[in-house]
Write an enzyme that holds these catalytic residues in place. Structure first.
Site, PDB file in Angstrom:
ATOM      1  N   HIS A   1      44.358  44.468  91.016  1.00  0.00           N
ATOM      2  CA  HIS A   1      45.748  44.031  91.239  1.00  0.00           C
ATOM      3  C   HIS A   1      46.254  43.194  90.058  1.00  0.00           C
ATOM      4  O   HIS A   1      46.995  42.232  90.241  1.00  0.00           O
ATOM      5  CB  HIS A   1      45.885  43.260  92.567  1.00  0.00           C
ATOM      6  CG  HIS A   1      45.814  44.181  93.759  1.00  0.00           C
ATOM      7  ND1 HIS A   1      46.883  44.926  94.180  1.00  0.00           N
ATOM      8  CD2 HIS A   1      44.777  44.516  94.575  1.00  0.00           C
ATOM      9  CE1 HIS A   1      46.531  45.659  95.226  1.00  0.00           C
ATOM     10  NE2 HIS A   1      45.248  45.444  95.479  1.00  0.00           N
TER      11      HIS A   1
ATOM     12  N   TYR B   1      50.649  47.529  99.836  1.00  0.00           N
ATOM     13  CA  TYR B   1      50.601  47.526  98.377  1.00  0.00           C
ATOM     14  C   TYR B   1      51.937  47.108  97.751  1.00  0.00           C
ATOM     15  O   TYR B   1      51.998  46.199  96.914  1.00  0.00           O
ATOM     16  CB  TYR B   1      50.188  48.909  97.865  1.00  0.00           C
ATOM     17  CG  TYR B   1      50.014  48.963  96.372  1.00  0.00           C
ATOM     18  CD1 TYR B   1      48.807  48.633  95.775  1.00  0.00           C
ATOM     19  CD2 TYR B   1      51.066  49.318  95.540  1.00  0.00           C
ATOM     20  CE1 TYR B   1      48.650  48.673  94.403  1.00  0.00           C
ATOM     21  CE2 TYR B   1      50.923  49.358  94.173  1.00  0.00           C
ATOM     22  CZ  TYR B   1      49.704  49.045  93.610  1.00  0.00           C
ATOM     23  OH  TYR B   1      49.558  49.077  92.247  1.00  0.00           O
TER      24      TYR B   1
ATOM     25  N   SER C   1      45.210  74.514  98.506  1.00  0.00           N
ATOM     26  CA  SER C   1      44.135  73.544  98.289  1.00  0.00           C
ATOM     27  C   SER C   1      42.922  73.927  99.125  1.00  0.00           C
ATOM     28  O   SER C   1      43.036  74.082 100.349  1.00  0.00           O
ATOM     29  CB  SER C   1      44.585  72.137  98.670  1.00  0.00           C
ATOM     30  OG  SER C   1      43.439  71.304  98.736  1.00  0.00           O
TER      31      SER C   1
ATOM     32  N   ASP D   1      45.125  53.731  87.322  1.00  0.00           N
ATOM     33  CA  ASP D   1      44.452  54.928  87.840  1.00  0.00           C
ATOM     34  C   ASP D   1      44.669  56.124  86.930  1.00  0.00           C
ATOM     35  O   ASP D   1      43.725  56.817  86.542  1.00  0.00           O
ATOM     36  CB  ASP D   1      44.951  55.253  89.250  1.00  0.00           C
ATOM     37  CG  ASP D   1      44.720  54.107  90.222  1.00  0.00           C
ATOM     38  OD1 ASP D   1      43.991  53.174  89.850  1.00  0.00           O
ATOM     39  OD2 ASP D   1      45.271  54.152  91.324  1.00  0.00           O
TER      40      ASP D   1
ATOM     41  N   SER E   1      41.193  57.280  93.641  1.00  0.00           N
ATOM     42  CA  SER E   1      42.281  57.890  92.863  1.00  0.00           C
ATOM     43  C   SER E   1      42.343  59.408  92.937  1.00  0.00           C
ATOM     44  O   SER E   1      42.566  60.071  91.922  1.00  0.00           O
ATOM     45  CB  SER E   1      42.208  57.462  91.394  1.00  0.00           C
ATOM     46  OG  SER E   1      42.556  56.140  91.290  1.00  0.00           O
TER      47      SER E   1
HETATM   48  C1  GLA Z   1      45.946  51.077  93.180  1.00  0.00           C
HETATM   49  C2  GLA Z   1      47.048  51.307  92.151  1.00  0.00           C
HETATM   50  C3  GLA Z   1      46.645  50.718  90.795  1.00  0.00           C
HETATM   51  C4  GLA Z   1      46.173  49.275  90.925  1.00  0.00           C
HETATM   52  C5  GLA Z   1      45.146  49.133  92.059  1.00  0.00           C
HETATM   53  C6  GLA Z   1      44.790  47.688  92.319  1.00  0.00           C
HETATM   54  O1  GLA Z   1      44.811  51.819  92.844  1.00  0.00           O
HETATM   55  O2  GLA Z   1      47.335  52.678  92.003  1.00  0.00           O
HETATM   56  O3  GLA Z   1      47.722  50.835  89.889  1.00  0.00           O
HETATM   57  O4  GLA Z   1      47.266  48.415  91.111  1.00  0.00           O
HETATM   58  O5  GLA Z   1      45.615  49.705  93.265  1.00  0.00           O
HETATM   59  O6  GLA Z   1      44.125  47.136  91.237  1.00  0.00           O
END
Ligand code: GLA
Length: 387
Positions: free
Chosen positions: A34, A224, A67, A174, A128
């Site tokens: 974060h 988030y 998919s 990510d 991710s």
């Molecule tokens: C998610 C977001 C990233 C980052 C993380 C926390 O993965 O996509 O950009 O902010 O949370 O570190």
């Protein structure tokens, strides 16, 4: 893998034509959480698992998506100039967003595609999978339309598409890790300048073990965006008394001195996390470069505490995994990774205790939470590209 997936593509969409195969990995962030939307540093690495895309351009303007991870959806169709995400959080919104983003940057799709996706990253685990789908789609479009983008450009386009098309205010970490990963290395990235360096992961008999809480979470409906807004409010509050570019440019002691300026305890604690986490990230990278994994692990533990107490993004599942990991001799660091609120924890575990670590932590987790966690022993892989 490639040949097998091409055969599957042909079974789904028919043979012939120019078929292209691309891959983009998932990622795990080792420390610096974060911080990427606060102008700070992150230290992720790409994984060896990821998303494969087999594609072929069409003569008309139709997009046909399939998919292998969502077989029951069958082939889903859309048009090349789709401007809005489809309802119900459909997975094709990620590729559609990237196609839309290419259009915004001056590379509108003139022709459609048949697209076959297969991912071996656990879905929704916070490793991710969405950034991986975005970047693999970008690699394919870049190649077939001859746009000449670099992988760094593709990372930025992926983030832009997620922010603007899919409405998730994510940072760059990510997509950057997925696009720019390097085998056996983590990436030390300054998210304010996008300067980066590769740091070899000299693991000296230790392994990176990921524990998946199996608690489903979607970035969209999580807190988030709320955390990001709180950080913006905290920055605005600080700027009334001090000229600063971003929260991570402050040291923890400075945040403490400025306590009154935040007006409330929540904004103050968010800022404490941003400042202290950035500092830990820098120290952790130095420790790794010096071959000091023990210090690295200790900083991971502190990172978790900060994310739990000051940033409040962990929750019972992640805390149970991490606290159980801390009890195991030979586990020298453990913390939540990614957005939080569920998803995964990452631990550094001595090679010869990995098996018992997984067993003991897994048993404790299931007993506390009522369902099982999954564990993966991972290594750092390379970034996205045509395969
Ligand atoms: C998610 C977001 C990233 C980052 C993380 C926390 O993965 O996509 O950009 O902010 O949370 O570190």
């Amino acid at each position: 893998m490639k040949e097998k997936l091409i055969t599957e593509f042909e079974k789904t969409f028919g043979a012939g034509g120019n078929i292209i195969a691309c891959f983009a990995p998932g990622r795990v962030n080792l420390i610096g959480e974060h911080t990427d939307y606060n102008g700070g540093h992150v230290f992720p690495c790409a994984l060896t698992v990821g998303t494969y895309l087999i594609a072929r351009q069409r003569e008309d303007e139709l997009l046909r998506f399939y998919s292998a991870n969502f077989e029951k959806d069958g082939i889903v169709e859309a048009n090349v100039d789709t401007k809005e995400p489809l309802p119900n959080d459909a997975w094709i919104n990620y590729p559609l967003g990237v196609m839309w983003a290419f259009g915004q940057k001056g590379h509108s799709l003139k022709k459609g595609y048949d697209l076959y996706y297969f991912g071996n990253i656990p879905n929704g685990a916070g490793l991710s999978s969405s950034a991986s789908i975005e970047v693999v789609t970008g690699v394919m479009l870049n190649e077939t339309m001859g746009c000449g983008y670099s992988n760094e450009d593709l990372a930025k386009i992926g983030q832009f598409s997620e922010n603007e098309f899919n409405g998730v205010a994510c940072g760059i970490m990510d997509q950057f890790a997925v696009a720019m990963g390097k085998e056996d290395c983590a990436i030390y990235l300054d998210t304010a300048t996008l300067e980066y360096s590769y740091v070899p992961l000299n693991m000296k008999g230790y392994k990176i073990v990921i524990g998946n809480t199996n608690k489903r979470r979607g970035l969209n409906d999580s807190k988030y965006n709320e955390r990001r807004a709180e950080c913006e409010a905290a920055l605005e509050a600080v700027r009334k008394v001090k000229d600063v570019p971003n929260l991570c440019s402050l040291k923890e002691v400075e945040v403490k001195k400025l306590r009154e300026a935040f007006g409330n305890d929540i904004l103050f604690r968010r800022a404490i996390h941003a400042a202290s986490e950035d500092d830990r990230c820098e120290k952790a990278v130095k420790a790794l470069e010096n071959g000091d994994l023990i210090t690295f692990g200790g900083l991971m533990n502190q990172s978790h505490l900060s994310l739990q107490r000051d940033y409040e993004v962990t929750g019972k599942e992640l805390d149970t995994l991490v606290l159980s990991a801390w009890q195991i001799a030979g586990a020298i660091g453990s913390r939540m990774t990614g957005a939080g609120f569920g998803g995964c924890a990452v631990s550094i575990v001595k090679e010869d205790v990995v098996e018992s670590f997984i067993k003991t932590v897994g048993e404790r987790y299931e007993k506390e939470i009522g369902y099982a966690a999954d564990f993966y022993v991972v290594s750092a892989g390379k970034g996205a590209g045509v395969i």
